[in-house]
Design a protein around this motif. Structure first.
Motif, mmCIF file in Angstrom:
data_model
loop_
_atom_site.group_PDB
_atom_site.id
_atom_site.type_symbol
_atom_site.label_atom_id
_atom_site.label_comp_id
_atom_site.label_asym_id
_atom_site.label_seq_id
_atom_site.Cartn_x
_atom_site.Cartn_y
_atom_site.Cartn_z
ATOM 1 N N VAL A 1 47.931 45.870 26.339
ATOM 2 C CA VAL A 1 47.095 44.797 26.895
ATOM 3 C C VAL A 1 46.790 45.092 28.358
ATOM 4 C CG1 VAL A 1 46.833 42.319 27.280
ATOM 5 C CG2 VAL A 1 48.350 43.094 25.494
ATOM 6 N N VAL A 2 45.521 44.863 28.723
ATOM 7 C CA VAL A 2 45.117 44.946 30.131
ATOM 8 C C VAL A 2 44.379 43.661 30.462
ATOM 9 C CG1 VAL A 2 43.647 46.161 31.803
ATOM 10 C CG2 VAL A 2 44.938 47.477 30.112
ATOM 11 N N ARG A 3 44.755 43.025 31.571
ATOM 12 C CA ARG A 3 43.968 41.869 32.050
ATOM 13 C C ARG A 3 42.851 42.375 32.948
ATOM 14 N NH1 ARG A 3 47.517 37.255 34.692
ATOM 15 N NH2 ARG A 3 45.413 36.464 35.070
ATOM 16 N N THR A 4 41.668 41.806 32.779
ATOM 17 C CA THR A 4 40.534 42.163 33.623
ATOM 18 C C THR A 4 39.928 40.863 34.154
ATOM 19 O OG1 THR A 4 38.660 41.992 32.099
ATOM 20 C CG2 THR A 4 40.038 43.951 31.885
ATOM 21 N N MET A 5 39.410 40.899 35.376
ATOM 22 C CA MET A 5 38.735 39.710 35.906
ATOM 23 C C MET A 5 37.376 40.113 36.472
ATOM 24 S SD MET A 5 38.285 36.583 36.363
ATOM 25 C CE MET A 5 39.620 36.239 35.245
ATOM 26 N N PRO A 6 36.352 40.091 35.617
ATOM 27 C CA PRO A 6 34.992 40.402 36.080
ATOM 28 C C PRO A 6 34.381 39.180 36.760
ATOM 29 C CG PRO A 6 35.039 40.090 33.690
ATOM 30 C CD PRO A 6 36.374 39.708 34.206
ATOM 31 N N ASN A 7 33.151 39.286 37.198
ATOM 32 C CA ASN A 7 32.448 38.084 37.630
ATOM 33 C C ASN A 7 31.020 38.093 37.083
ATOM 34 O OD1 ASN A 7 30.838 39.529 39.476
ATOM 35 N ND2 ASN A 7 32.101 38.984 41.228
ATOM 36 N N LEU A 8 30.295 37.016 37.384
ATOM 37 C CA LEU A 8 28.977 36.802 36.773
ATOM 38 C C LEU A 8 27.984 37.921 37.089
ATOM 39 C CD1 LEU A 8 27.941 34.515 34.969
ATOM 40 C CD2 LEU A 8 26.881 33.503 36.980
ATOM 41 N N ALA A 9 28.231 38.652 38.174
ATOM 42 C CA ALA A 9 27.327 39.746 38.535
ATOM 43 C C ALA A 9 27.390 40.893 37.533
ATOM 44 C CB ALA A 9 27.635 40.248 39.940
ATOM 45 N N ALA A 10 28.287 40.781 36.545
ATOM 46 C CA ALA A 10 28.312 41.759 35.447
ATOM 47 C C ALA A 10 26.931 41.853 34.803
ATOM 48 C CB ALA A 10 29.345 41.356 34.404
ATOM 49 N N VAL B 1 24.127 41.872 36.105
ATOM 50 C CA VAL B 1 23.216 42.758 36.850
ATOM 51 C C VAL B 1 23.939 44.051 37.261
ATOM 52 C CG1 VAL B 1 21.629 40.976 37.655
ATOM 53 C CG2 VAL B 1 23.679 41.455 39.001
ATOM 54 N N ASN B 2 24.998 44.363 36.476
ATOM 55 C CA ASN B 2 25.773 45.590 36.715
ATOM 56 C C ASN B 2 26.415 45.647 38.100
ATOM 57 O OD1 ASN B 2 25.341 46.586 34.190
ATOM 58 N ND2 ASN B 2 24.727 48.613 34.894
ATOM 59 N N ARG B 3 26.700 44.480 38.674
ATOM 60 C CA ARG B 3 27.290 44.465 40.023
ATOM 61 C C ARG B 3 28.575 43.629 40.044
ATOM 62 N NH1 ARG B 3 24.110 45.667 44.469
ATOM 63 N NH2 ARG B 3 26.120 45.563 45.503
ATOM 64 N N SER B 4 29.293 43.581 38.922
ATOM 65 C CA SER B 4 30.549 42.822 38.903
ATOM 66 C C SER B 4 31.561 43.453 39.854
ATOM 67 C CB SER B 4 31.134 42.829 37.485
ATOM 68 O OG SER B 4 32.389 42.185 37.468
ATOM 69 N N MET B 5 32.382 42.619 40.480
ATOM 70 C CA MET B 5 33.594 43.115 41.157
ATOM 71 C C MET B 5 34.737 42.730 40.229
ATOM 72 S SD MET B 5 35.056 44.621 43.669
ATOM 73 C CE MET B 5 36.552 45.158 42.831
ATOM 74 N N THR B 6 35.274 43.716 39.541
ATOM 75 C CA THR B 6 36.257 43.446 38.484
ATOM 76 C C THR B 6 37.637 43.932 38.894
ATOM 77 O OG1 THR B 6 34.514 43.784 36.848
ATOM 78 C CG2 THR B 6 36.776 43.822 36.041
ATOM 79 N N THR B 7 38.629 43.042 38.835
ATOM 80 C CA THR B 7 40.004 43.450 39.093
ATOM 81 C C THR B 7 40.717 43.651 37.758
ATOM 82 O OG1 THR B 7 40.476 41.111 39.486
ATOM 83 C CG2 THR B 7 40.289 42.518 41.409
ATOM 84 N N LEU B 8 41.745 44.515 37.776
ATOM 85 C CA LEU B 8 42.429 44.933 36.550
ATOM 86 C C LEU B 8 43.931 45.001 36.788
ATOM 87 C CD1 LEU B 8 40.243 48.150 36.203
ATOM 88 C CD2 LEU B 8 39.897 46.098 34.819
ATOM 89 N N THR B 9 44.714 44.669 35.756
ATOM 90 C CA THR B 9 46.153 44.946 35.798
ATOM 91 C C THR B 9 46.683 44.938 34.374
ATOM 92 O OG1 THR B 9 48.180 44.513 37.049
ATOM 93 C CG2 THR B 9 47.150 42.589 36.031
ATOM 94 N N GLY B 10 47.821 45.595 34.163
ATOM 95 C CA GLY B 10 48.421 45.593 32.819
ATOM 96 C C GLY B 10 49.015 46.936 32.479
ATOM 97 N N ASP B 11 48.893 47.329 31.210
ATOM 98 C CA ASP B 11 49.501 48.561 30.712
ATOM 99 C C ASP B 11 48.948 49.772 31.485
ATOM 100 O OD1 ASP B 11 50.203 50.854 29.247
ATOM 101 O OD2 ASP B 11 50.429 49.643 27.430
#
Ligand SMILES: NC(=O)C1=CN([C@@H]2O[C@H](COP(=O)(O)OP(=O)(O)OC[C@H]3O[C@@H](n4cnc5c(N)ncnc54)[C@H](OP(=O)(O)O)[C@@H]3O)[C@@H](O)[C@H]2O)C=CC1
Ligand SMILES: O=C(O)[C@@H]1CCC=N1
Length: 252
Positions: free
Chosen positions: A106-115, A117-127
């Motif tokens: 499992v990996v947690r991801t936190m994208p945002n609405l700018a996804a 328009v291909n401009r999300s700032m996405t944070t990740l953590t997990g395996d």
């Protein structure tokens, strides 16, 4: 082409699928065939459509895009063991995801609405074994940053996940202020959009405090307006917003 299996067909699933559709085959699992067809129409490419109840996710690479409150209900409907689940669910811990879903990783991801328009700032953590794969997959919708703990991704959820809504409030309020002083709405909107576009570029390379110093002339307009923002406790309200969002993430 590698297949990505979306579970959930809402806004975030569609935004991410927009970024992935060129390089991945998209499969979407939802509750209603009608909604899946609408998703396919909006995405503009052919997808595999599946009803959630009884769906086999054996060895699949899953992007979980339902609401945090749906975890138990959704997990009961699925069969087989996923290869990996990338979850976009705010505040939903790795432990909760591992307990509810049958998956190797499992990996947690936190994208945002700018996804969208291909401009999300996405944070990740997990395996950690999936760090590179997560960066590549979510990198298709913008920038990524791997964080070393769940506490950090819960804080980052307030900053970048919820952030577009906070900046939208500022954008709307500044525009309303200009209209209040007599600027036409259309002009005010166009100017605000230009402001945010240019600011988005500038802030990449300049510290916010130095950017402010560069704009503020002695005794000028910026200093007058800036004083009003400080009087209105905007700085403190922004810091409180992150605190409240983080607190809420821990409750979800
Ligand atoms: N919106 C954003 O900016 C961001 C959202 N997120 C996260 O993304 C996730 C999805 O949010 P978003 O796409 O905005 O929400 P939406 O409401 O647009 O989509 C939610 C999805 O969950 C499905 N769903 C709802 N209830 C159930 C249920 N009881 N059983 C099965 N499926 C269900 C919906 O199905 P149906 O269409 O049939 O109702 C829909 O496909 C959330 O976990 C949120 O934390 C993360 C980052 C940013
Ligand atoms: O408001 C929420 O809970 C979700 C997570 C980040 C943005 N939207």
């Amino acid at each position: 082409m590698k297949t990505i299996t979306f579970i959930g067909n809402g806004n975030m699933a569609l935004s991410i699928a927009q970024g992935l559709k060129k390089n991945y085959k998209i499969e979407v699992v939802g509750r209603s065939l009608e909604k899946l067809k609408k998703f396919e129409e909006k995405l503009g490419v052919e997808i595999e459509k599946h009803i959630m109840d009884g769906f086999h996710m054996q060895d699949k690479t899953v992007l979980l895009c339902v609401k945090p409150a749906n975890v138990q209900e959704v997990s009961k409907l699925l069969q087989g063991q996923a290869r990996v689940i990338f979850s976009v669910l705010a505040g939903t811990s790795l432990e909760k995801l591992r307990t509810n879903f049958n998956t190797q990783a499992v990996v947690r991801t936190m994208p945002n609405l700018a996804a969208s328009v291909n401009r999300s700032m996405t944070t990740l953590t997990g395996d950690i074994n999936f760090q590179e794969e997560a960066k590549e997959l979510l990198g298709a919708i913008g920038s990524t940053r791997w964080l070393s703990s769940e506490k950090e991704i819960d804080i980052a959820t307030g900053l970048a996940g919820s952030g577009p809504a906070y900046l939208a409030l500022i954008a709307e309020a500044l525009t309303d202020g200009a209209v209040k002083q007599g600027l036409k709405r259309d002009d005010a909107m166009a100017i605000m959009r230009g402001l945010f576009g240019g600011f988005g570029e500038l802030i990449q390379d300049i510290h916010p405090a130095l950017l402010k110093d560069g704009v503020m002339s002695p005794g000028g307009t910026t200093a007058a307006g800036y004083g009003a923002l400080e009087d209105g406790n905007v700085r403190s309200a922004c810091m409180d917003a992150i605190e409240q969002a983080y607190k809420r993430a821990k409750e979800l």
